[in-house]
Design an enzyme around this catalytic site. Structure first.
Site, short mmCIF file in Angstrom:
data_model
loop_
_atom_site.label_atom_id
_atom_site.label_comp_id
_atom_site.label_asym_id
_atom_site.label_seq_id
_atom_site.Cartn_x
_atom_site.Cartn_y
_atom_site.Cartn_z
N GLU A 148 0.83 -1.20 0.00
CA GLU A 148 0.00 0.00 0.00
C GLU A 148 0.87 1.26 0.00
OE1 GLU A 148 -3.74 2.03 2.37
OE2 GLU A 148 -2.36 0.76 3.49
N GLU A 245 -12.34 2.37 4.70
CA GLU A 245 -11.32 2.55 5.73
C GLU A 245 -11.29 4.03 6.12
OE1 GLU A 245 -6.77 1.11 6.66
OE2 GLU A 245 -7.15 2.20 4.80
#
Length: 266
Positions: A148, A245
């Site tokens: 990520e 998220e």
């Protein structure tokens, strides 16, 4: 590239329980996500919860666990990942083995390998070598590694903040078993032009996450129109769950109105 879906297909949503329903024990947070209509869950660091307890909630609700994070190291020392830190290979391996063991016990399909605060050629060589080793350990169990890129405003000095750099590292590792976790929040801060960038890299994207920019709260305001973007990403070839998220402004339940506007449940 992932299978193209029809424009009328319902968007699939995953609840990131690192931020949502954090006031509840993790198994109860899974149950809350099911009641709210999410299609899956994803985790940050669940290791203090006995895996059988979490698996029982997963089996009860039928929600798959998409993935979890490898340990960030010692937060009290400012650590935010270990995999790109030269000299910490043994610690990184132990953290990955912990993550893989837990993922297997709860049937999670992905592990986010956190690079850490590092820079330079030595860090890159360390990261690639660790990823190759981790990928080989995970492959027999069908577990994929996720990288990520994280924005440099929230986490200055994080090794990976750019999707192109992540793609180059995946190429150096041989490609198989490693994908990008494309977080729209982070990438909007870093460069914007989210649809074109993600569409160009769709073959390498294993998971997409989202939150409002710039405050990372519910995705119902801010710089990005997710009511437009998420269907556009789906139509560009993404067929997985979109991971919510975000950090709720109040309680998680109080802020769920965005679901009906962005991704109505059928």
């Amino acid at each position: 590239m992932t299978a193209r879906t029809s424009p009328s297909a319902q968007l699939l949503l995953s609840a990131n329980l690192g931020f949502l329903w954090t006031e509840l024990p993790l198994p109860d947070a899974v149950r809350a996500a099911a009641r709210a209509g999410f299609d899956a869950v994803e985790l940050h660091w669940p290791y203090s919860v006995p895996a059988p307890e979490l698996r029982a909630a997963v089996e009860e609700t039928g929600l798959p666990v998409l993935g979890l994070n490898m340990s960030r190291g010692d937060p009290d020392k400012g650590e935010f990942g270990l995999a790109a830190l030269p000299g910490r290979e043994a610690d990184a391996l132990a953290a990955f083995e912990q993550a893989l063991g837990y993922a297997r016990r709860i049937d999670a399909g992905n592990i986010h390998v956190m690079a850490g605060l590092a820079e330079g050629d030595a860090a890159r060589r360390t990261f690639v070598a660790n990823l190759r080793r981790f990928r080989d350990l995970a492959a027999p169990y069908g577990v994929t590694l996720l990288l990520e890129p994280i924005n440099s405003r929230d986490v200055p000095g994080y090794f990976l903040s750019d999707c192109e750099a992540a793609a180059a590292i995946i190429s150096d590792c041989g490609g198989d078993g490693i994908r990008i976790m494309y977080d729209c929040y982070h990438m909007q801060i870093m460069r914007g032009d989210l649809l074109r960038q993600a569409a160009r890299m769709m073959d390498l994207i294993g998971h997409i996450q989202f939150a409002a920019v710039p405050d990372r709260a519910e995705p119902d305001h801010g710089e990005v129109d997710y009511g437009w973007l998420l269907p556009a990403l789906r139509d560009a070839g993404y067929s997985g769950c979109f991971g919510a998220e975000y950090k709720p402004r109040a309680t998680t339940d109080d802020g769920l109105g965005w679901i009906g506007r962005i991704a109505p449940r059928g």
